[in-house]
Enzyme design. Structure first.
Site, PDB file in Angstrom:
ATOM      1  N   ASP A 108     -47.290  91.606  30.196  1.00 38.55           N
ATOM      2  CA  ASP A 108     -46.102  92.240  29.637  1.00 38.55           C
ATOM      3  C   ASP A 108     -44.850  91.369  29.718  1.00 38.55           C
ATOM      4  O   ASP A 108     -43.865  91.637  29.035  1.00 38.55           O
ATOM      5  CB  ASP A 108     -45.848  93.588  30.324  1.00 38.55           C
ATOM      6  CG  ASP A 108     -46.881  94.608  29.892  1.00 38.55           C
ATOM      7  OD1 ASP A 108     -47.321  94.538  28.737  1.00 38.55           O
ATOM      8  OD2 ASP A 108     -47.265  95.459  30.715  1.00 38.55           O
ATOM      9  N   HIS A 151     -50.186  92.261  39.390  1.00 33.73           N
ATOM     10  CA  HIS A 151     -51.322  92.865  38.688  1.00 33.73           C
ATOM     11  C   HIS A 151     -52.337  93.349  39.703  1.00 33.73           C
ATOM     12  O   HIS A 151     -52.553  92.705  40.724  1.00 33.73           O
ATOM     13  CB  HIS A 151     -51.970  91.851  37.728  1.00 33.73           C
ATOM     14  CG  HIS A 151     -52.801  92.493  36.690  1.00 33.73           C
ATOM     15  ND1 HIS A 151     -54.120  92.837  36.899  1.00 33.73           N
ATOM     16  CD2 HIS A 151     -52.500  92.905  35.428  1.00 33.73           C
ATOM     17  CE1 HIS A 151     -54.583  93.414  35.810  1.00 33.73           C
ATOM     18  NE2 HIS A 151     -53.630  93.480  34.905  1.00 33.73           N
TER      19      HIS A 151
END
Ligand code: ACO
Length: 365
Positions: free
Chosen positions: A315, A258
């Protein structure tokens, strides 16, 4: 010209009161409230919080929920247009088309006053699930299922998708999925739509910018990628070779890493517990076990070979959840959008309220 920050990494582009992220400690708050606490509320309450800046009282929540439930239906002409969509393709393309069509039917379409935007908010938040479910059923030659006003946002979506009511745990999982996906500061899709809003373009146009940006595999499209990866890996024996082969080729493993979080994505932690619960209810933990093993293999690979850990992002376990709910991968990104639309609209409202056109510079080389 000052130094260029590739990908605008670390650049602070604007002030916002909507969400707070501490990427080192792994904290996410919407309007000052931790995501872990919010995930126990209803999506309607969290949507209200994002849009209006405060949690609703009992009467406000009842009214907002009622308005949403009354606006869930989509009209026949929109269904006819959805029928023309490419069913081989993923549903984000259909959702993008549908929102564009909704603008044509919306009497407030070009009105960007606060009052008109609030009216459009209810219609958009209410209809996203109906559009995605309708696309799925048309694509599979099934009758459309009308929304059930007695069901909450998550449960109603699963009902319209499958044609039967979900179990309590499935309904809870879907509700949490929408809440956890609802907002995340200046992620690529939100930034894209704030740029659109900053030109004083209308709400539907801004949302379409968000949809187009969410679709990419490095952003919301990673959820679909995770589901495809789970299928491809299939069993625990294949995890290490799959990961090593891709890392050697400098390819990305979907659902990991991320830009902002340097630790575990707090949303992924909440998702992981939901997935565990759904797997226990089903009496089948195949996908959950596989996912946990992928997570630990990725962690080990990164610590051993790159001297830094890597963690799942939102996700990853959401992709696992969809596998357990029997949702096909081509719906994954559009389901993400169902949750995210409330956060997107909150950002548009914030942009309109104190606007300056967003227009950075490029360094000519
Ligand atoms: N798989 C393999 N390697 C990775 C991954 C990954 N998922 N994520 C980061 N890395 C590596 C990169 O190769 C890079 O290595 P290097 O320094 O040796 O070149 C390093 O970690 C840093 O990665 P960057 O791409 O510079 O990090 P950036 O902040 O630009 O990207 C991103 C973040 C796009 C999310 C990235 O981690 C990625 O591609 N992940 C996979 C796609 C994904 O899951 N996206 C969803 C993100 S959450 C969301 O948008 C809803």
């Amino acid at each position: 010209m000052k130094e260029v920050k590739k990908g605008l990494e670390g650049v602070v582009a604007l002030d916002s009161q909507i969400s707070f992220i501490d990427g080192v400690k792994g904290i996410l708050k919407y309007r000052g409230i931790e995501i872990e606490k919010l995930s126990d509320l209803s999506y309607d309450a969290v949507s209200f919080l994002l849009i209006h800046g405060k949690l609703p009282n009992a009467e406000e929540l009842e009214n907002y929920s009622l308005e949403l439930r009354n606006e869930r239906r989509i009209n026949r002409r929109l269904l006819d247009i959805l029928n023309f969509c490419d069913f081989e393709n993923e549903s984000m393309d259909a959702l993008r088309t549908a929102i564009s069509v909704c603008a044509h039917f919306d009497e407030d379409s070009h009105n960007i006053s606060k009052e008109a935007n609030i009216r459009k908010t209810t219609r958009l938040v209410a209809r996203f699930p109906t559009i995605v479910a309708a696309f799925y059923r048309l694509a599979n030659g099934m009758e459309i299922v009308d929304p059930d006003p007695s069901l909450a946002h998550g449960a109603n979506f699963l009902y319209m998708l499958r044609g039967k009511r979900p179990t309590e745990i499935e309904a809870e999982a879907m509700e949490k999925d929408f809440i956890l996906s609802a907002e995340h500061e200046l992620n690529p899709s939100t930034f894209a739509l704030r740029i659109t809003a900053s030109t004083l373009s209308d709400l539907h146009s801004a949302i379409i910018s968000g949809l187009c940006t969410l679709k990419g595999p490095l952003h919301g499209g990673a959820r679909k990628g995770v589901m495809e990866m789970l299928d491809e890996i299939g069993s625990k024996d294949n995890i290490k070779p799959y990961i090593q082969e891709r890392l050697e080729k400098k390819q990305r493993i979907m659902g990991f890493g991320h830009r902002v979080y340097k630790t575990y994505d707090p949303r992924a932690l909440v998702y992981k517990e939901i997935v565990r619960k759904v797997a226990v209810e089903k009496g089948d933990s195949h996908w959950f076990d596989l996912a946990e093993q992928i997570e630990s293999t990725m962690y080990q690979e990164f610590v051993e070979n790159r001297n830094k850990p890597i963690y799942p992002n939102i996700d990853f376990y959401s992709g696992v959840l969809y596998k357990d709910l029997g949702i096909p991968s081509y719906l994954a990104t559009s389901i993400f959008a169902i949750g995210r639309v409330s956060g997107w609209i909150a950002h548009c409202l914030e942009q309109y309220a104190d606007n300056r056109v967003i227009r950075p510079r490029a360094h000519f080389v």
